[in-house]
Motif scaffolding. Structure first.
Motif: not given
Length: 121
Positions: A68-70, A86-87, A90
């Motif tokens: 969910e974050r990439c 997202t950051n 990560l």
């Protein structure tokens, strides 16, 4: 001065003149089935693709915590998968896992040609 068709129609309506009718407005509309067939052929919607395979297996590749974050951005030159994260933390974490991620991707059907992974934050 050149006006758009809509502006010309407003002026014609105000002056009590008939609206302009272009050649495109006079011909019969194209059936939706024909348009869909052209789009399916042009974008190969019926055929399996690496993009579709990646999206369907995204959680298997990255796991439930990271998926969910990439997100996949695109496949560049048919061999490079570009992924957005997202950051920066990560991004660094995925850089260490790059080789294992590529192996998982290459095991998927239609993704054998992907041999590089670019991670952008």
């Amino acid at each position: 001065m050149k006006f758009t068709k809509n502006v010309e129609d407003v002026i014609a309506n105000f002056r009590g003149l008939p609206r302009t009718v272009s050649a495109a407005a006079r011909r019969d509309p194209t059936p939706l089935d024909n348009i869909l067939a052209v789009l399916q052929e042009k974008y190969k919607l019926e055929k399996p693709s690496p993009e579709r395979t990646l999206v369907e297996n995204w959680e298997k590749i990255f796991g439930p915590s990271m998926c969910e974050r990439c997100h996949p951005v695109r496949i560049k030159d048919e061999h490079t998968l570009v992924v957005s994260v997202t950051n920066q933390t990560l991004r660094s974490e995925l850089q260490f896992m790059k080789r294992s991620i590529l192996k998982k991707i290459q095991k998927l059907e239609h993704c054998e040609d992907i041999n590089e992974l670019v991670i952008r934050s």
